[in-house]
Design an enzyme around this catalytic site. Structure first.
Site, PDB file in Angstrom:
ATOM      1  N   HIS A  65       0.813  -1.208   0.000  1.00 40.08           N
ATOM      2  CA  HIS A  65       0.000   0.000   0.000  1.00 40.08           C
ATOM      3  C   HIS A  65       0.855   1.269   0.000  1.00 40.08           C
ATOM      4  CE1 HIS A  65      -3.978  -1.900   0.663  1.00 40.08           C
ATOM      5  NE2 HIS A  65      -3.212  -2.881   1.142  1.00 40.08           N
ATOM      6  N   GLY A  74      -9.519  -2.250   3.125  1.00 40.06           N
ATOM      7  CA  GLY A  74     -10.270  -2.008   4.348  1.00 40.06           C
ATOM      8  C   GLY A  74     -10.815  -3.288   4.943  1.00 40.06           C
ATOM      9  N   GLU A 134      -9.201 -12.222   4.534  1.00 39.24           N
ATOM     10  CA  GLU A 134      -8.160 -11.845   5.508  1.00 39.24           C
ATOM     11  C   GLU A 134      -8.690 -12.055   6.915  1.00 39.24           C
ATOM     12  OE1 GLU A 134      -5.388  -8.000   6.816  1.00 39.24           O
ATOM     13  OE2 GLU A 134      -7.139  -7.696   5.523  1.00 39.24           O
TER      14      GLU A 134
END
Length: 339
Positions: A19, A170, A200
């Site tokens: 990221h 997110g 996740e």
């Protein structure tokens, strides 16, 4: 069976799940905190404590606090170039950097200024370091449909050199992947590749959801697939890679410790996994360290580590020419006598 740190450090590598803001080093965060005093400490010891997280929600809160330090186009250009320089120092030759326009663009930093800044840094990174950067623009799920619409608008209504993918980050929990089908449909119709996060912090169903609703071509994380044999078979059959981030999963309490990470089960099932960092300075890691961890967990020799690097090239959305060059560089390096 061990692989030397020097071999891993010199190995040409590709990173696919990393990221933009999450890759900003603590040194750079401290500089931003000095420029824009607020909730993020600039003192190194305090900043180190700031980067210890209880869970994903705690991580997201602190991540957004760092985002708030990025006020201007100069800040965006600065962090992007510094992230690229840190990557190049690890012999990363190609990276698909996940960028989240929604959390940075505002009245003071409009889309045009943001895009100009990342493009200027992308070109400078290639010129100065030989690093090929590509963008994946992702929707921050926690901000819902307004964030999805803005992300789609920035991606599709502007000329964005280097943009190759459309993602979703997110929280998994409470935000089904199917919620964002419309935006992904439009992005895919425009030629962008589908690379959502899934599996996740939730179970295998979110991975299925990403595949069936969003047409996922790779899955960011996806480790919950290890609990579903049918899903594992689907991933293998359709050659869908999982972009795995070992240290991140431990830091965010997704798995209890590295020795209980499901990467072994995924590889044993024949699933392609790529090794990545997610948000490296925030988790106290880098790609060299992640490769070393993977080598230990999977009991790999140098050839096996090189094969991990080659798998990332094959799973990437790099051009055919870039893939040929990257594969040649990795194979040539692996054929040299060990250091």
């Amino acid at each position: 069976m061990t692989v030397s740190k020097s071999f891993i450090a010199g190995l040409p590598k590709v990173e696919l799940h990393v990221h933009h803001v999450g890759s900003v080093s603590q040194r750079v965060v401290a500089e931003l905190a000095s420029r824009h005093p607020g909730t993020v400490p600039s003192d190194p010891a305090e900043l180190a404590r700031f980067f210890v997280f209880d869970d994903l929600s705690h991580f997201i809160r602190n991540y957004l606090a760092v985002v708030d330090l990025i006020k201007t186009g100069d800040d965006v250009r600065f962090i992007t170039y510094e992230v690229a320089a840190d990557m190049a120092a690890q012999h990363i030759r190609y990276a698909e950097l996940t960028v989240t326009p929604y959390i940075s663009i505002n009245d003071e930093l409009p889309a045009e200024a943001f895009l100009e800044a990342i493009e200027d840094a992308r070109q400078a990174a290639h010129r100065d370091h030989g690093l090929e950067l590509r963008w994946i623009f992702d929707i921050p799920a926690d901000f819902g449909i307004p964030a999805a619409e803005l992300t789609a608008s920035v991606a599709l209504d502007h000329d964005v050199p280097g943009l190759i993918g459309f993602g979703l980050g997110g929280s998994d929990l409470g935000y089904p992947r199917s919620m964002f089908r419309d935006q992904f449909d439009r992005a895919r119709a425009a030629g962008l590749r589908s690379v959502p996060h899934a599996g996740e912090t939730t179970g295998p169903q979110s991975v299925w959801d990403a595949l069936t609703s969003l047409g996922a071509e790779r899955i960011e994380h996806g480790i919950a697939a290890a609990r579903d044999q049918n899903l594992l078979g689907h991933l293998v059959e359709h050659r869908i890679a999982l972009d795995v981030c070992l240290t991140s999963n431990v830091a965010l309490r997704v798995v209890s410790d590295l020795d209980h990470h499901p990467i072994r089960e995924l590889v044993a099932a024949g699933v392609t996994v790529t090794i990545n960092t997610d948000d490296p300075p925030m988790f106290g890691t880098d790609l060299n360290n992640e490769y070393a961890i993977a080598a230990r967990l999977l009991e790999l020799d140098m050839r096996g580590v090189a094969d991990l690097a080659l798998a990332a090239v094959d799973a990437s959305f790099a051009s055919s020419l870039s893939k040929v060059a990257l594969r040649a560089a990795i194979s040539s390096y692996a054929a040299m006598p060990p250091p």
